[in-house]
Design an enzyme around this catalytic site. Structure first.
Site, PDB file in Angstrom:
ATOM      1  N   CYS A  54       0.904  -1.330   0.019  1.00 45.31           N
ATOM      2  CA  CYS A  54      -0.027   0.227   0.152  1.00 45.31           C
ATOM      3  C   CYS A  54       0.697   1.300  -0.049  1.00 45.31           C
ATOM      4  O   CYS A  54       0.292   2.152  -0.227  1.00 45.31           O
ATOM      5  CB  CYS A  54      -0.830  -0.142   1.222  1.00 45.31           C
ATOM      6  N   GLY A  57       3.635   3.754  -5.350  1.00 44.81           N
ATOM      7  CA  GLY A  57       3.112   3.138  -6.608  1.00 44.81           C
ATOM      8  C   GLY A  57       1.878   3.193  -6.769  1.00 44.81           C
ATOM      9  O   GLY A  57       0.777   3.573  -6.300  1.00 44.81           O
ATOM     10  N   ALA A 145       5.543  -5.452  -5.449  1.00 44.54           N
ATOM     11  CA  ALA A 145       6.869  -5.473  -6.117  1.00 44.54           C
ATOM     12  C   ALA A 145       8.075  -5.729  -5.363  1.00 44.54           C
ATOM     13  O   ALA A 145       8.278  -5.116  -4.586  1.00 44.54           O
ATOM     14  CB  ALA A 145       6.916  -4.467  -7.047  1.00 44.54           C
ATOM     15  N   TYR A 240      11.290  -7.646 -20.615  1.00 39.36           N
ATOM     16  CA  TYR A 240      10.020  -7.812 -19.601  1.00 39.36           C
ATOM     17  C   TYR A 240       9.400  -8.906 -20.037  1.00 39.36           C
ATOM     18  O   TYR A 240       9.339 -10.132 -19.350  1.00 39.36           O
ATOM     19  CB  TYR A 240       9.292  -6.429 -19.530  1.00 39.36           C
ATOM     20  N   LYS A 249       4.688 -13.003 -14.235  1.00 32.98           N
ATOM     21  CA  LYS A 249       3.440 -12.421 -14.621  1.00 32.98           C
ATOM     22  C   LYS A 249       2.444 -13.132 -15.343  1.00 32.98           C
ATOM     23  O   LYS A 249       1.221 -13.235 -14.897  1.00 32.98           O
ATOM     24  CB  LYS A 249       3.643 -10.993 -15.436  1.00 32.98           C
TER      25      LYS A 249
HETATM   26  P1  NAD Z   1       6.485  -0.028  -6.063  1.00 34.57           P
HETATM   27  O1  NAD Z   1       7.922  -0.408  -6.069  1.00 34.57           O
HETATM   28  O2  NAD Z   1       6.067   1.367  -6.540  1.00 34.57           O
HETATM   29  O3  NAD Z   1       5.581  -0.484  -4.693  1.00 34.57           O
HETATM   30  C1  NAD Z   1       5.635  -1.825  -4.329  1.00 34.57           C
HETATM   31  C2  NAD Z   1       4.869  -1.910  -3.007  1.00 34.57           C
HETATM   32  O4  NAD Z   1       5.314  -3.413  -2.677  1.00 34.57           O
HETATM   33  C3  NAD Z   1       5.437  -1.048  -1.824  1.00 34.57           C
HETATM   34  O5  NAD Z   1       4.390  -0.902  -1.107  1.00 34.57           O
HETATM   35  C4  NAD Z   1       6.134  -2.067  -1.045  1.00 34.57           C
HETATM   36  O6  NAD Z   1       6.337  -1.648   0.307  1.00 34.57           O
HETATM   37  C5  NAD Z   1       5.539  -3.215  -1.082  1.00 34.57           C
HETATM   38  N1  NAD Z   1       6.354  -4.661  -1.038  1.00 34.57           N
HETATM   39  C6  NAD Z   1       7.331  -5.030  -1.431  1.00 34.57           C
HETATM   40  N2  NAD Z   1       7.948  -6.059  -0.836  1.00 34.57           N
HETATM   41  C7  NAD Z   1       7.159  -6.371   0.071  1.00 34.57           C
HETATM   42  C8  NAD Z   1       6.940  -7.248   1.253  1.00 34.57           C
HETATM   43  N3  NAD Z   1       7.690  -8.426   1.313  1.00 34.57           N
HETATM   44  N4  NAD Z   1       6.061  -7.055   2.118  1.00 34.57           N
HETATM   45  C9  NAD Z   1       5.080  -6.096   2.159  1.00 34.57           C
HETATM   46  N5  NAD Z   1       4.962  -5.064   1.019  1.00 34.57           N
HETATM   47  C10 NAD Z   1       6.054  -5.314   0.097  1.00 34.57           C
HETATM   48  O7  NAD Z   1       6.041  -0.946  -7.287  1.00 34.57           O
HETATM   49  P2  NAD Z   1       4.710  -0.512  -8.435  1.00 34.57           P
HETATM   50  O8  NAD Z   1       5.108  -0.240  -9.750  1.00 34.57           O
HETATM   51  O9  NAD Z   1       3.620   0.313  -7.813  1.00 34.57           O
HETATM   52  O10 NAD Z   1       4.192  -2.029  -8.754  1.00 34.57           O
HETATM   53  C11 NAD Z   1       3.090  -2.853  -8.081  1.00 34.57           C
HETATM   54  C12 NAD Z   1       2.593  -3.697  -8.959  1.00 34.57           C
HETATM   55  O11 NAD Z   1       2.113  -3.006 -10.165  1.00 34.57           O
HETATM   56  C13 NAD Z   1       3.553  -4.754  -9.070  1.00 34.57           C
HETATM   57  O12 NAD Z   1       2.933  -6.096  -9.318  1.00 34.57           O
HETATM   58  C14 NAD Z   1       4.083  -4.260 -10.675  1.00 34.57           C
HETATM   59  O13 NAD Z   1       4.568  -5.418 -11.502  1.00 34.57           O
HETATM   60  C15 NAD Z   1       2.631  -3.671 -10.949  1.00 34.57           C
HETATM   61  N6  NAD Z   1       2.659  -2.780 -12.406  1.00 34.57           N
HETATM   62  C16 NAD Z   1       3.638  -1.917 -12.294  1.00 34.57           C
HETATM   63  C17 NAD Z   1       3.989  -1.150 -13.517  1.00 34.57           C
HETATM   64  C18 NAD Z   1       4.923  -0.037 -13.460  1.00 34.57           C
HETATM   65  O14 NAD Z   1       5.124   0.414 -14.651  1.00 34.57           O
HETATM   66  N7  NAD Z   1       5.530   0.583 -12.327  1.00 34.57           N
HETATM   67  C19 NAD Z   1       2.920  -1.278 -14.455  1.00 34.57           C
HETATM   68  C20 NAD Z   1       2.162  -2.431 -14.467  1.00 34.57           C
HETATM   69  C21 NAD Z   1       1.855  -3.120 -13.465  1.00 34.57           C
END
Ligand code: NAD
Length: 390
Positions: A54, A57, A145, A240, A249
């Site tokens: 939470c 991102g 992530a 990717y 994924k």
């Molecule tokens: P981010 O790095 O901004 O956020 C990741 C979150 O995961 C953080 O809140 C972090 O605290 C949490 N986290 C990581 N390890 C953890 C653990 N062991 N326990 C609890 N919390 C944990 O990442 P994001 O880019 O927002 O990615 C989130 C999802 O969205 C991922 O599955 C990613 O693949 C997907 N996504 C991202 C993008 C992009 O371009 N960034 C695009 C499409 C999908």
């Protein structure tokens, strides 16, 4: 105390508390002013929402959307570090603090749990909290992530890698801070690395969460659960979608059907939403992304369809998850697609043209990388207007 960004290998190691607070305030503002306007089905709004991942991102944007567009109570889980005498906390630590404070001011119930979401102890803590508050979740967002995961059954730690599968990748990447194009070459992953990445970033933990919540009676009838994924354009496939993370994924996407079966007693449904590429702490470490996202941002801004995390998730909720007709539109693989602006043919054509011109040093290829640089720094609370960094 003066805090300046400390950056190593595309990772910002510290955070600015005031800037992080402004990140949250800005997203709440957008949600309250623009996000709310597009809501057509407030009656079916989520009421009790769990967001796993939470703090940054897409997870942070999801929690803000649920709370500030729909008035939901939220429980958030993330793995963030508190500040110490010598070090700042991680950005997510300050984002959570700012979210909790804003939710309190708005009289919204919010409870934040810091710990390893992959562990059964944190799953049990969420279940105990839900019981104590007498709530059942009607929406569970899975937005993790992570570079590593400890399997709670065996205690073994698995690490994810960002590598191509089959053949080595050679190409160019953009260093967003210097603006230089650098050559990169990454060897293909071996079978163990592929399996380990699936173990970390695939759907196993998502399914474990839903099974344990379901068995504990912590899910409401018709509960939805949504995990986030990415496809992107052909230019990023080698590193990717066709690489180790893409394999994970695919596993996540396939797991949605099994999770729906797990929840059949409450008519629950699991979806994967394919989101657009955005600059976050997770995407910044993927070598092909800085150049691609810099070019993409310029093209989408020119067309007026650029979205950051918050605009994308506001739209996911209002136009996909909670529509007036009650339908959740999906593609032929039952995936929600909110990446339609990014993958529009004309957008991709122009993005590719800009990238090629930039790599070849042509004047018309002057991609403005300041947007990318800003997003990267802003995700840790730096380079934000209105903050006195001195
Ligand atoms: P981010 O790095 O901004 O956020 C990741 C979150 O995961 C953080 O809140 C972090 O605290 C949490 N986290 C990581 N390890 C953890 C653990 N062991 N326990 C609890 N919390 C944990 O990442 P994001 O880019 O927002 O990615 C989130 C999802 O969205 C991922 O599955 C990613 O693949 C997907 N996504 C991202 C993008 C992009 O371009 N960034 C695009 C499409 C999908």
């Amino acid at each position: 105390m003066i805090i300046e960004p400390k950056i190593r290998n595309a990772v910002c190691l510290n955070a600015h508390p005031e800037g992080c607070k402004k990140n949250v305030d800005r997203q709440i503002h957008i949600t309250e002013h623009d996000g709310k306007k597009s809501i057509t089905a407030p009656i079916d709004a989520p009421k009790q929402v769990l967001v796993i991942g939470c703090s940054n991102g897409y997870g942070l944007a999801s929690r803000i959307t649920a709370a500030f567009a729909y008035g939901s109570d939220t429980i958030g889980v993330s793995y963030e570090k508190a500040p110490t005498e010598r070090k700042t906390g991680t950005p997510g630590w300050y984002h959570n603090a700012a979210f909790d404070a804003a939710a309190k001011t708005a009289a919204l119930s919010a409870h934040t749990i810091h710990g390893d979401a992959f562990s059964d102890a944190i799953k049990a803590e969420v279940i105990d909290t839900a019981r104590a508050k007498d709530i059942q979740f009607d929406l569970v967002i899975y937005s993790i992530a992570s570079p590593a995961r400890i399997d709670p059954e065996t205690g073994v730690m698995y690490k994810s890698v960002i590598k191509p599968i089959g053949t080595a990748f050679s190409g160019e990447t953009l260093d967003p801070l210097s603006g230089k194009i650098l050559p990169i070459s990454i060897p293909p992953a071996d079978e163990q690395e592929i399996a380990d990445t699936v173990k970390v970033m695939g759907g196993e933990d998502w399914h474990r969460w839903i099974s344990q919540l379901y068995e504990a009676g912590a899910l409401a009838k018709n509960c939805l659960t949504v995990a986030y994924s990415y496809i992107g354009p052909a230019v990023t496939y080698p590193l990717y979608r066709d690489g180790t993370i893409g394999r994970a994924k695919e596993h996540l996407e396939q797991e949605a059907a099994a999770i729906t079966t797990t929840m059949q007693g409450i008519s629950g449904r699991a979806f994967v939403s394919i989101n657009k590429g955005v600059v976050t702490r997770a995407s910044a470490v993927i070598p092909a992304f800085p150049l691609y996202l810099s070019a993409l941002t310029r093209v989408l801004k020119d067309r007026g369809t650029h979205e950051g995390c918050i605009e994308q998730i506001n739209r996911l909720f209002s136009s996909r998850l909670y529509r007036a007709d009650g339908k959740i539109p999906t593609d032929e693989k039952n995936r929600i697609r909110i990446d339609n602006y990014e993958l529009a043919a004309d957008v991709q054509q122009e993005t590719e043209r800009l990238m090629t011109a930039f790599i070849q040093g042509q004047p018309e290829g002057q991609i403005d990388i300041s947007d990318y640089r800003h997003e990267f720094l802003a995700s840790c609370g730096f380079d934000i207007a209105g903050v006195d960094y001195n």
